[in-house]
Scaffold this motif. Structure first.
Motif, mmCIF file in Angstrom:
data_model
loop_
_atom_site.group_PDB
_atom_site.id
_atom_site.type_symbol
_atom_site.label_atom_id
_atom_site.label_comp_id
_atom_site.label_asym_id
_atom_site.label_seq_id
_atom_site.Cartn_x
_atom_site.Cartn_y
_atom_site.Cartn_z
ATOM 1 N N ALA A 45 -13.177 -8.023 -17.209
ATOM 2 C CA ALA A 45 -12.091 -8.525 -16.360
ATOM 3 C C ALA A 45 -12.313 -8.100 -14.910
ATOM 4 C CB ALA A 45 -10.758 -7.986 -16.850
ATOM 5 N N THR A 46 -11.616 -8.764 -14.000
ATOM 6 C CA THR A 46 -11.655 -8.369 -12.586
ATOM 7 C C THR A 46 -10.406 -7.551 -12.285
ATOM 8 O OG1 THR A 46 -12.670 -10.511 -12.142
ATOM 9 C CG2 THR A 46 -11.888 -9.263 -10.231
ATOM 10 N N PRO A 47 -10.567 -6.272 -11.935
ATOM 11 C CA PRO A 47 -9.371 -5.485 -11.610
ATOM 12 C C PRO A 47 -8.653 -6.110 -10.420
ATOM 13 C CG PRO A 47 -11.318 -4.083 -11.774
ATOM 14 C CD PRO A 47 -11.801 -5.501 -11.790
ATOM 15 N N ALA A 48 -7.341 -6.027 -10.428
ATOM 16 C CA ALA A 48 -6.569 -6.582 -9.321
ATOM 17 C C ALA A 48 -6.694 -5.660 -8.111
ATOM 18 C CB ALA A 48 -5.121 -6.757 -9.739
ATOM 19 N N ARG A 49 -6.137 -6.108 -6.980
ATOM 20 C CA ARG A 49 -6.355 -5.350 -5.740
ATOM 21 C C ARG A 49 -5.533 -4.075 -5.666
ATOM 22 N NH1 ARG A 49 -4.809 -9.604 -1.495
ATOM 23 N NH2 ARG A 49 -5.178 -8.042 0.098
ATOM 24 N N PHE A 50 -4.321 -4.082 -6.208
ATOM 25 C CA PHE A 50 -3.429 -2.965 -5.913
ATOM 26 C C PHE A 50 -2.924 -2.201 -7.143
ATOM 27 C CE2 PHE A 50 -2.757 -6.165 -2.475
ATOM 28 C CZ PHE A 50 -3.487 -5.483 -1.521
ATOM 29 N N ASP A 54 -5.990 0.181 -0.038
ATOM 30 C CA ASP A 54 -5.063 0.141 1.101
ATOM 31 C C ASP A 54 -4.186 -1.091 1.004
ATOM 32 O OD1 ASP A 54 -6.102 2.379 2.088
ATOM 33 O OD2 ASP A 54 -7.313 1.425 3.662
ATOM 34 N N ILE A 55 -2.906 -0.922 1.252
ATOM 35 C CA ILE A 55 -1.997 -2.062 1.147
ATOM 36 C C ILE A 55 -1.180 -2.166 2.435
ATOM 37 C CG2 ILE A 55 -0.357 -0.670 -0.259
ATOM 38 C CD1 ILE A 55 0.367 -3.362 -1.676
ATOM 39 N N ASP A 56 -1.189 -3.366 2.997
ATOM 40 C CA ASP A 56 -0.591 -3.606 4.318
ATOM 41 C C ASP A 56 0.913 -3.832 4.153
ATOM 42 O OD1 ASP A 56 -0.031 -4.446 6.866
ATOM 43 O OD2 ASP A 56 -1.085 -6.371 6.699
ATOM 44 N N LEU A 57 1.707 -2.803 4.480
ATOM 45 C CA LEU A 57 3.166 -2.876 4.348
ATOM 46 C C LEU A 57 3.791 -2.451 5.681
ATOM 47 C CD1 LEU A 57 3.486 -1.037 0.887
ATOM 48 C CD2 LEU A 57 3.719 -3.496 1.261
ATOM 49 N N PRO A 58 4.036 -3.414 6.560
ATOM 50 C CA PRO A 58 4.550 -3.044 7.888
ATOM 51 C C PRO A 58 5.967 -2.471 7.813
ATOM 52 C CG PRO A 58 3.875 -5.355 7.801
ATOM 53 C CD PRO A 58 3.856 -4.859 6.408
ATOM 54 N N ASP A 59 6.372 -1.781 8.913
ATOM 55 C CA ASP A 59 7.743 -1.273 9.017
ATOM 56 C C ASP A 59 8.717 -2.446 9.054
ATOM 57 O OD1 ASP A 59 6.596 1.153 9.156
ATOM 58 O OD2 ASP A 59 6.994 1.480 11.288
ATOM 59 N N GLN A 60 9.927 -2.177 8.604
ATOM 60 C CA GLN A 60 10.981 -3.192 8.657
ATOM 61 C C GLN A 60 11.824 -2.983 9.917
ATOM 62 O OE1 GLN A 60 11.523 -5.736 6.476
ATOM 63 N NE2 GLN A 60 9.729 -5.112 5.266
ATOM 64 N N ALA A 61 12.205 -4.098 10.561
ATOM 65 C CA ALA A 61 12.959 -4.008 11.824
ATOM 66 C C ALA A 61 14.268 -3.242 11.657
ATOM 67 C CB ALA A 61 13.243 -5.411 12.357
ATOM 68 N N ASP A 62 14.884 -3.309 10.465
ATOM 69 C CA ASP A 62 16.183 -2.655 10.293
ATOM 70 C C ASP A 62 16.037 -1.156 9.998
ATOM 71 O OD1 ASP A 62 15.184 -2.606 7.747
ATOM 72 O OD2 ASP A 62 16.883 -3.584 6.787
ATOM 73 N N GLY A 63 14.798 -0.665 10.002
ATOM 74 C CA GLY A 63 14.582 0.763 9.769
ATOM 75 C C GLY A 63 14.598 1.143 8.296
ATOM 76 N N SER A 64 14.805 0.154 7.401
ATOM 77 C CA SER A 64 14.821 0.490 5.969
ATOM 78 C C SER A 64 13.399 0.825 5.508
ATOM 79 C CB SER A 64 15.412 -0.660 5.153
ATOM 80 O OG SER A 64 14.441 -1.216 4.314
ATOM 81 N N LEU A 65 13.321 1.599 4.440
ATOM 82 C CA LEU A 65 12.014 2.061 3.965
ATOM 83 C C LEU A 65 11.513 1.208 2.789
ATOM 84 C CD1 LEU A 65 12.823 5.870 4.151
ATOM 85 C CD2 LEU A 65 11.510 4.492 5.780
ATOM 86 N N ARG A 66 12.135 0.046 2.606
ATOM 87 C CA ARG A 66 11.742 -0.781 1.459
ATOM 88 C C ARG A 66 10.338 -1.353 1.668
ATOM 89 N NH1 ARG A 66 12.406 -6.382 1.986
ATOM 90 N NH2 ARG A 66 13.166 -6.914 4.046
ATOM 91 N N ALA A 67 9.701 -1.676 0.550
ATOM 92 C CA ALA A 67 8.379 -2.315 0.580
ATOM 93 C C ALA A 67 8.576 -3.797 0.315
ATOM 94 C CB ALA A 67 7.483 -1.710 -0.500
ATOM 95 N N GLN A 68 7.952 -4.626 1.126
ATOM 96 C CA GLN A 68 8.029 -6.073 0.927
ATOM 97 C C GLN A 68 6.628 -6.600 0.642
ATOM 98 O OE1 GLN A 68 10.826 -8.430 0.974
ATOM 99 N NE2 GLN A 68 9.097 -9.433 -0.019
ATOM 100 N N LEU A 69 6.459 -7.182 -0.536
ATOM 101 C CA LEU A 69 5.167 -7.776 -0.911
ATOM 102 C C LEU A 69 5.202 -9.282 -0.627
ATOM 103 C CD1 LEU A 69 4.762 -5.962 -4.349
ATOM 104 C CD2 LEU A 69 3.696 -5.330 -2.179
ATOM 105 N N TRP A 70 4.012 -9.879 -0.493
ATOM 106 C CA TRP A 70 3.935 -11.306 -0.120
ATOM 107 C C TRP A 70 2.777 -11.995 -0.837
ATOM 108 C CZ3 TRP A 70 7.763 -13.376 2.567
ATOM 109 C CH2 TRP A 70 8.497 -12.574 3.449
ATOM 110 N N PRO A 71 3.001 -13.271 -1.228
ATOM 111 C CA PRO A 71 1.919 -14.037 -1.872
ATOM 112 C C PRO A 71 0.676 -14.176 -0.997
ATOM 113 C CG PRO A 71 4.008 -15.220 -2.071
ATOM 114 C CD PRO A 71 4.259 -14.037 -1.176
#
Ligand SMILES: C[S@@+](CC[C@H](N)C(=O)[O-])C[C@H]1O[C@@H](n2cnc3c(N)ncnc32)[C@H](O)[C@@H]1O
Length: 456
Positions: free
Chosen positions: A205-210, A423-440
């Motif tokens: 199998a091909t391991p996924a990126r993250f 490494d996973i690209d997770l920029p800061d959120q404008a509202d200062g929250s520490l949540r992680a947002q993933l994207w297709p």
């Protein structure tokens, strides 16, 4: 090869989706079985169904021009035949005459005889005279605003275009919108999970990126692998895996911890949490309001040798009767689902902006109820497969305001970075929250939002 059979299966599903609010992913396997399609034709039927549903907004705009009338003035059964025909003409290599003739026949048989057939024939011949690029220019010219143009050419409702842009802008990445809209229209590779401690990622199998648990197969039949491992290898979006692991790995697990999956159906994350609980000596309960989906949760955890009690209650009530009992709770809340458009082809046409206030009210109540069910020091993961800011940062802001100094937001981005194998690209959120947002488009996952809230 039976292109005809594949078209018939696709048409059957399209009709059920637009006429009966059916779900394509649930219905398609039955339609394929009824037509007796082999694997290759089943693949074609899937492409025709999913492709037509995803691109429906664009095709409807083209049909409206070619028919010289709005699509709501076309018989629904004929309209579905036209959509299927336009998809084949503009987005596949199916020969034009076959695409036109078959769709005309579908319109004749299902939509009212020769009149319908003549109409479908005229519309599809007009469509076939222009190439896809030219049709895109024509629908773009007819748009009344930039957002409508983007929506029509990428087949997204305007409210979703705007919600996605706002969510990207909150990360300073508005320029990624075209890439995101494009990714929504491409069938994702099937992501799999090997439940940690219970199954291994197959050698070939091909391991996924993250996610350390995720992989993709090089062709082959995932069903075979799932059966062979007794369900310890399963299909699961990599973002969902990261969301469940963010909760189980947010803090070191103490022996005997109690975990709850509050909105568990159909149980993908429950299975992963069960494997994690088993590995660390924790206990897990699950809850799902819809009985049929609760049944799926029981099936999902059957492969994990851990007793998981699955209740069938409103999550708000389920949490309320367990005040102060749990160490970790997953609230994978019902949401608009606009982060999972790649995998749910009809989803973008189902929800409307009017659904958002009811959903955010329920999300807030579920998170607050879950918080009451935490022990001091316990953690709630608030997860949505939607990046809509009302459902993510809006609900979080309200939670933080309501709970004030009872709650501490953990750094979900740091936790996801720690869990991820690369490494996973997770920029800061404008509202200062520490949540992680993933994207297709950026991560190859559904657009999951993950927030971690700790009770002081
Ligand atoms: C996003 S899905 C959960 C997906 C699941 N965690 C998984 O990974 O397979 C949300 C679930 O919440 C359920 N639900 C909706 N309203 C609920 C409520 N008030 N209480 C509990 N569950 C609810 C839905 O039926 C749906 O199964």
């Amino acid at each position: 090869m039976s292109v005809q059979g594949a078209r018939a299966a696709a048409y059957e599903v399209l009709r059920a989706v637009s006429g009966d609010e059916a779900y394509a992913n649930l219905l398609l396997p039955h339609a394929i079985a009824r037509q007796g399609l082999d694997a290759k034709d089943a693949g074609l039927a899937t492409e025709l169904t999913y492709g037509t549903l995803r691109r429906r907004g664009t095709y409807d705009a083209i049909i409206a021009i070619a028919a010289d009338r709005t699509v709501d003035r076309i018989d629904p059964a004929v309209l579905d035949a036209l959509r299927l025909g336009v998809h084949q003409l503009l987005s596949t290599r199916v020969a034009s005459h076959a695409a036109v003739n078959e769709s005309v026949e579908l319109a004749r048989r299902n939509g009212g005889g020769r009149g319908a057939a003549g109409f479908a024939n005229a519309v599809l011949r007009r469509v076939s005279r222009d190439n896809p690029g030219h049709w895109m220019e024509r629908i773009a010219e007819g748009a009344r605003s930039d957002d409508e143009r983007i929506g029509l050419t990428t087949s997204h409702p305007v409210w979703i275009v705007r919600a996605l842009r706002r969510a990207l802008t909150a990360e300073g990445r508005a320029d990624e919108l075209p890439g995101l809209l494009e990714a929504d229209n491409v069938a994702p590779r099937v992501a799999m999970i090997a439940l940690p401690g219970l199954a291994e990622v197959p050698d070939d199998a091909t391991p996924a990126r993250f996610a350390p648990t995720a992989f993709t197969t090089r062709g082959g039949d995932p069903e075979h692998l799932i059966r062979e491992t007794g369900g310890r290898v399963r299909v699961q979006d990599e973002g969902s895996q990261l969301a469940a692991l963010a909760l189980s790995r947010a803090l070191p697990v103490r022996e005997g911890e109690r975990w709850l999956d509050l909105c568990a159906g159909p149980g993908g994350k429950t299975a992963l949490l069960a494997a994690e609980a088993l590995a660390h000596g924790a206990r897990l309960d699950a809850n799902e309001i819809a009985p049929a989906r609760a049944g799926l949760v029981r099936q999902a955890v059957a492969s994990v040798p851990l007793e998981v009690e699955v209740s069938e209650e409103d999550g708000r009530e389920r949490a309320a009767r367990s005040a102060g009992e749990y160490d970790r709770i997953l609230v994978d809340a019902p949401c608009t689902g606009i982060g999972a458009l790649r995998r749910r082809p009809e989803a973008r046409w189902r929800k409307t902006p009017a659904d958002v206030p009811d959903l955010t009210a329920l999300q807030l109540e579920l998170v607050l109820a879950a918080f009451e069910a935490l022990k001091p020091g316990g953690v709630v993961a608030y997860v949505t497969c939607s990046p809509h800011l009302a459902e993510t940062s809006g609900v979080l802001a309200e939670v933080m305001r309501t709970l004030s100094d009872e709650v501490e937001e953990l750094d979900a981005r740091a936790v996801v970075r720690e869990v991820a194998v690369d490494d996973i690209d997770l920029p800061d959120q404008a509202d200062g929250s520490l949540r992680a947002q993933l994207w297709p488009h950026r991560h190859g996952t559904d657009a999951m939002s993950i927030a971690l809230l700790r009770k002081r």
